[in-house]
Design an enzyme around this catalytic site. Structure first.
Site, PDB file in Angstrom:
ATOM      1  N   MET A  30       0.850  -1.195   0.000  1.00  0.00           N
ATOM      2  CA  MET A  30       0.000   0.000   0.000  1.00  0.00           C
ATOM      3  C   MET A  30       0.889   1.249   0.000  1.00  0.00           C
ATOM      4  O   MET A  30       0.439   2.347   0.354  1.00  0.00           O
ATOM      5  CB  MET A  30      -0.938  -0.004   1.202  1.00  0.00           C
ATOM      6  CG  MET A  30      -1.893  -1.204   1.172  1.00  0.00           C
ATOM      7  SD  MET A  30      -3.452  -0.942   2.027  1.00  0.00           S
ATOM      8  CE  MET A  30      -2.885  -0.587   3.664  1.00  0.00           C
ATOM      9  N   GLY A  36      10.934  -2.685   6.066  1.00  0.00           N
ATOM     10  CA  GLY A  36      10.257  -3.986   5.981  1.00  0.00           C
ATOM     11  C   GLY A  36       9.861  -4.306   4.548  1.00  0.00           C
ATOM     12  O   GLY A  36      10.109  -5.408   4.043  1.00  0.00           O
ATOM     13  N   HIS A  37       9.262  -3.325   3.853  1.00  0.00           N
ATOM     14  CA  HIS A  37       8.897  -3.550   2.446  1.00  0.00           C
ATOM     15  C   HIS A  37      10.157  -3.785   1.600  1.00  0.00           C
ATOM     16  O   HIS A  37      10.170  -4.623   0.709  1.00  0.00           O
ATOM     17  CB  HIS A  37       8.201  -2.314   1.861  1.00  0.00           C
ATOM     18  CG  HIS A  37       6.904  -1.957   2.498  1.00  0.00           C
ATOM     19  ND1 HIS A  37       6.741  -0.847   3.291  1.00  0.00           N
ATOM     20  CD2 HIS A  37       5.695  -2.558   2.459  1.00  0.00           C
ATOM     21  CE1 HIS A  37       5.487  -0.765   3.682  1.00  0.00           C
ATOM     22  NE2 HIS A  37       4.829  -1.796   3.222  1.00  0.00           N
ATOM     23  N   GLN A  61     -10.293  -2.738   2.223  1.00  0.00           N
ATOM     24  CA  GLN A  61      -9.821  -3.382   3.455  1.00  0.00           C
ATOM     25  C   GLN A  61      -9.836  -2.435   4.656  1.00  0.00           C
ATOM     26  O   GLN A  61      -9.344  -2.793   5.718  1.00  0.00           O
ATOM     27  CB  GLN A  61      -8.442  -4.002   3.245  1.00  0.00           C
ATOM     28  CG  GLN A  61      -7.306  -3.032   3.019  1.00  0.00           C
ATOM     29  CD  GLN A  61      -6.019  -3.758   2.649  1.00  0.00           C
ATOM     30  OE1 GLN A  61      -5.838  -4.202   1.522  1.00  0.00           O
ATOM     31  NE2 GLN A  61      -5.101  -3.895   3.592  1.00  0.00           N
ATOM     32  N   LYS A 151       5.285  -9.886   9.699  1.00  0.00           N
ATOM     33  CA  LYS A 151       4.665  -8.919  10.614  1.00  0.00           C
ATOM     34  C   LYS A 151       3.138  -9.063  10.596  1.00  0.00           C
ATOM     35  O   LYS A 151       2.494  -9.014  11.626  1.00  0.00           O
ATOM     36  CB  LYS A 151       5.115  -7.517  10.200  1.00  0.00           C
ATOM     37  CG  LYS A 151       4.177  -6.395  10.519  1.00  0.00           C
ATOM     38  CD  LYS A 151       4.502  -5.771  11.821  1.00  0.00           C
ATOM     39  CE  LYS A 151       3.609  -4.637  12.251  1.00  0.00           C
ATOM     40  NZ  LYS A 151       2.629  -4.158  11.349  1.00  0.00           N
TER      41      LYS A 151
END
Ligand code: PAF
Length: 279
Positions: A30, A36-37, A61, A151
């Site tokens: 997103m 992390g990405h 969502q 995560k």
């Protein structure tokens, strides 16, 4: 790196690569990319000749009282980071491109039961929004491999189930959580924390570590362990939603001898934090 905004352009590029027998790794996001990405993208680069990343804040969502409008959007910085990591294509559709007939009448893809517990109980419809958009993206990109972070542990379990149930020939690759030096799991929503909340936030992971240590020391009353972890979080200033010990694969109540995972969700001010730890 190419940026495309329409499904037709995306399909044309994918077909060209497929004709050349090139493997495709896909990272759905997103946006508002953090370390992390970027770890997902780096791993994707190792797995396939072509790497596709989508950046789409999926309205389906988000609940009516959630942060869809304020969700951070940083496309130019995201594009630069992805280009630096050697991504081939970034897909950035508008909402109308993904849901041309509107959100309400859009066909849903739903994983029942698994999608209704834990976070699903506190965010009704959230996982149906996730599985619907990921199913659509999988049909568009037709990846050999798709990568997701540990995560979002329940999301990962639900997407694995969806791929198995719908017989998609896609490998789902899980990538470890990236943490700040104080242990806080990286998340785009961490930027909603004020200074005091940011100071408290690592206590969520510390709570999971303490609970995991008690399980390793032989404690087996998982309900009491969860309740006492929730009490600890409450007295530290969190509003915990759940702390649960479950089977690491099925997310069902634990069975003797099976790997376990401790999962937690808690609010700190206006920020909802989630984290987990394999035992
Ligand atoms: O994990 C996320 O960022 C989202 O849930 C996903 C998988 C990109 C679907 O919108």
């Amino acid at each position: 790196m190419e940026t495309v905004t329409t499904v037709d352009m995306l399909r044309a590029r994918i077909q060209f690569w497929r004709r050349g027998n090139q493997r495709i790794a896909f990272v759905p996001t997103m946006g508002n990319l953090h370390a992390g990405h970027l770890r997902l993208v780096t791993r994707a680069r190792e797995l396939a000749e072509r790497v596709v990343v989508s950046v789409f804040v999926n309205p389906l969502q988000f609940g009516p009282k959630e942060d869809l409008a304020s969700y951070p959007r940083t496309l130019e910085a995201d594009r630069k980071a992805l280009e630096n990591l050697g991504v081939d294509l970034v897909f950035v559709p508008e909402v109308e491109e993904m849901y041309p007939r509107g959100l309400a009448p859009a066909t849903r893809v739903q994983v029942p039961e698994l999608g209704e517990r834990l976070c699903g109980a506190f965010r009704p419809g959230h996982f149906t929004g996730v599985t619907t958009v990921v199913a659509k993206l999988f049909n568009m990109v037709q990846p050999d491999t798709a990568l997701f972070g540990r995560k979002d542990y329940q999301q990962l379990a639900i997407l694995r189930r969806m791929v198995a149930d719908l017989d998609w020939p896609i490998d789902i690759e899980a990538v470890d959580t990236v943490r700040e030096p104080d242990g806080l799991a990286m998340s785009s929503r961490n930027q909603y924390l004020d200074a005091e909340e940011r100071r408290l936030a690592p206590q969520l992971f510390q709570t999971l570590q303490q609970l995991a240590a008690r399980i390793r020391n032989g404690e087996r009353d998982f309900t009491t362990l969860g309740v006492s972890a929730m009490e600890g979080l409450r007295s530290a200033g969190f509003e915990p939603e759940y702390v649960e010990v479950v089977d690491a694969d099925s997310l069902e109540p634990p069975l003797e001898g099976r790997p376990l995972v401790v999962l937690a969700a808690a609010r700190l001010g206006r920020t909802r934090l989630i984290d987990n730890l394999l035992v």
